[in-house]
Scaffold this motif. Structure first.
Motif, short mmCIF file in Angstrom:
data_model
loop_
_atom_site.label_atom_id
_atom_site.label_comp_id
_atom_site.label_asym_id
_atom_site.label_seq_id
_atom_site.Cartn_x
_atom_site.Cartn_y
_atom_site.Cartn_z
N GLN A 36 0.86 -1.19 0.00
CA GLN A 36 0.00 0.00 0.00
C GLN A 36 0.89 1.23 0.00
N GLN A 37 0.44 2.26 -0.69
CA GLN A 37 1.24 3.50 -0.68
C GLN A 37 1.35 4.05 0.73
N VAL A 38 2.56 4.46 1.09
CA VAL A 38 2.73 5.11 2.40
C VAL A 38 2.24 6.55 2.31
N GLU A 39 2.01 7.15 3.45
CA GLU A 39 1.48 8.52 3.48
C GLU A 39 2.55 9.52 3.07
N ARG A 40 2.08 10.67 2.63
CA ARG A 40 2.97 11.82 2.45
C ARG A 40 2.36 13.00 3.18
N LEU A 41 3.20 13.94 3.54
CA LEU A 41 2.69 15.20 4.08
C LEU A 41 1.85 15.87 2.98
N PRO A 42 0.87 16.68 3.38
CA PRO A 42 0.10 17.40 2.36
C PRO A 42 1.04 18.30 1.55
N ARG A 89 -1.89 13.96 10.37
CA ARG A 89 -2.37 12.76 9.68
C ARG A 89 -1.35 11.63 9.81
N LYS A 90 -0.07 11.99 9.64
CA LYS A 90 1.01 11.01 9.75
C LYS A 90 1.02 10.36 11.14
N GLU A 91 0.85 11.19 12.15
CA GLU A 91 0.88 10.68 13.53
C GLU A 91 -0.32 9.79 13.85
N MET A 92 -1.46 10.09 13.23
CA MET A 92 -2.69 9.38 13.57
C MET A 92 -2.82 8.03 12.86
N LEU A 93 -2.10 7.84 11.80
CA LEU A 93 -2.24 6.60 11.02
C LEU A 93 -1.99 5.38 11.90
N ASP A 94 -2.84 4.37 11.77
CA ASP A 94 -2.72 3.14 12.55
C ASP A 94 -1.31 2.55 12.45
N VAL A 95 -0.83 2.49 11.22
CA VAL A 95 0.48 1.86 11.01
C VAL A 95 1.58 2.60 11.76
N VAL A 101 5.10 3.20 16.74
CA VAL A 101 5.49 3.84 18.01
C VAL A 101 5.47 2.81 19.13
N LYS A 102 4.40 2.01 19.20
CA LYS A 102 4.29 0.96 20.23
C LYS A 102 5.43 -0.05 20.09
N ASP A 103 5.65 -0.50 18.86
CA ASP A 103 6.68 -1.51 18.62
C ASP A 103 8.05 -1.03 19.10
N ASN A 104 8.25 0.27 19.03
CA ASN A 104 9.55 0.82 19.41
C ASN A 104 9.58 1.35 20.84
N ASN A 105 8.49 1.12 21.57
CA ASN A 105 8.42 1.57 22.97
C ASN A 105 8.72 3.05 23.14
N LYS A 106 8.16 3.85 22.24
CA LYS A 106 8.37 5.29 22.34
C LYS A 106 7.04 5.99 22.58
N GLU A 107 7.14 7.27 22.92
CA GLU A 107 5.91 8.02 23.21
C GLU A 107 5.21 8.50 21.94
N ASN A 108 6.01 8.75 20.93
CA ASN A 108 5.41 9.30 19.70
C ASN A 108 6.32 9.03 18.51
N LEU A 109 5.79 9.35 17.33
CA LEU A 109 6.47 9.00 16.08
C LEU A 109 7.79 9.76 15.91
N ALA A 110 7.79 11.04 16.29
CA ALA A 110 9.02 11.83 16.15
C ALA A 110 10.15 11.17 16.94
N GLN A 111 9.83 10.65 18.11
CA GLN A 111 10.87 9.99 18.92
C GLN A 111 11.38 8.71 18.24
#
Lengths: 247, 247
Positions: free
Chosen positions: B166-172, B196-202, B207-217
């Protein structure tokens, strides 16, 4: 598609026809599907149509006429600013004030620029890369208000072709291609590779016009001299460092 | 053509089907029409199909499976060697042992790599940029026998897609686009751009898989850390200098 790529030429002369906004958006939407490192999209595109801004840019591109004549000038920038700001807001340190971060962002920006060019050409537009961006990057950054962590790496003019020049020559494919590993060139290889280029009427005329003995001397002693390269190396390094990337 | 660019994805899994030589040549012939500075064509393409050479390259790309699985691996190199040799034979000094010369050649190589990728995709092939080339450039140069003035800047794997993700997201688009000059981002802009990037399920799973608080981390503290970036900055600088370009 392959034919389009094979038959293209850089276009240095444009009609006054503007580029429709819908078309530009379509090209740019396609452009942002370009691969970037980790899908971080570490680039920005500054799209300049305003006459006054183009007038400020023009001398920084050595007054090459394409800047004023083309309806649209795009400056592709390595951009860690947006990403670093996001990281800061999310309590993370992008750690981007270094050469590798700059390189990563510069690669993103350059791949994106080339996708844009191909997209534009597929719609009948003509493009030209303006090779002065890394020479005067610091001044371009000032004109375009580029903040820390943003460095211009390529400039492209785009518009409808006023005339389509004859395709310029290229070295034979074998000259730039290496199978499995790099095979270095012997003297005979080099002479053979460059023979057709040297023999072309247009290039022989170019040698005469520049009062040189041969084409290599025109490149090395007139167009891309060591003195200029060394001067612009310093300027380029200072520009990158000035935008926050330590090298 | 625009649809092709818009709908593309990077392909990380390939079938065992080889790429026909005629097709490869056709792609490469189209590729060499890419714009280069002063038409100097300061790049080389090393096209690796040999299993043994791929096996040598694989660890230098952190054993990413695409290197061994793809039928063809291309290493795009900034190349002033060929041009400098020509200049020497013609009693001219290419004056290329500097940062600007390296940059000029690197830009040539990167634009060429992207044209190749688009050409390949237009023929149903899938490509993936391998983002490790500038991390291990020195060792890659050794494996591929790259001489002085030749530096690898991008590696692309290519083959027929085993599966199309599936195509990955891009910033608007607005997030990466600036009108006339750069408009810097306020905090609210940044949060909106990345929402939108942060909210995506994937990405939330990531974030969970990497035990971090958020995507930026995940990006800043796991994938592209400051420590690694600084380490690979040194390596990259040494690789470029080791190939003869003073910075």
């Amino acid at each position: 598609m392959i034919e389009l790529l094979k038959n293209r030429s850089s276009i240095r002369s444009y009609t006054s026809e503007p580029i429709d906004e819908t078309l530009l958006d379509e090209l740019l939407e396609a452009t942002i599907r370009t691969s970037t490192t980790g899908n971080m999209q570490l680039y920005s595109i500054v799209i300049t149509k305003d006459e006054n801004v183009k007038r400020e840019l023009s001398p920084l591109h050595f007054n090459q006429p394409m800047i004023m004549q083309a309806p649209v000038v795009l400056t592709f920038c390595a951009d860690y600013n947006r990403f670093a700001k996001w990281c800061t807001l999310r309590d993370a340190d992008a750690g981007c004030g270094n050469f590798q971060a700059f390189t990563t962002a510069a690669i993103d920006a350059l791949l994106v620029s080339q996708t844009f060019c191909i997209a534009a050409e597929s719609k009948g537009l003509g493009i030209c890369y303006i090779g002065t961006t890394t020479y005067t990057a610091k001044a371009i950054a000032e004109v375009l208000d580029l903040p820390k962590f943003v460095v211009p790496v390529a400039t492209v003019t785009v518009g409808y072709p006023a005339s389509v020049p004859q395709q310029v020559e290229r070295l034979p494919l074998e000259a730039v291609l290496h199978q499995d590993k790099y095979t270095d060139y012997g003297d005979e290889d080099i002479l053979q590779i460059y023979e057709r280029k040297e023999m072309l009427d247009v290039n022989q005329q170019f040698v005469k016009d520049n009062n040189k003995e041969n084409l290599a001397q025109v490149f090395a002693e007139v167009r891309y001299t060591k003195v200029n390269f060394e001067h612009f190396s310093k300027e380029w390094l200072e520009a990158i460092q000035g935008q926050g990337f330590n090298i």
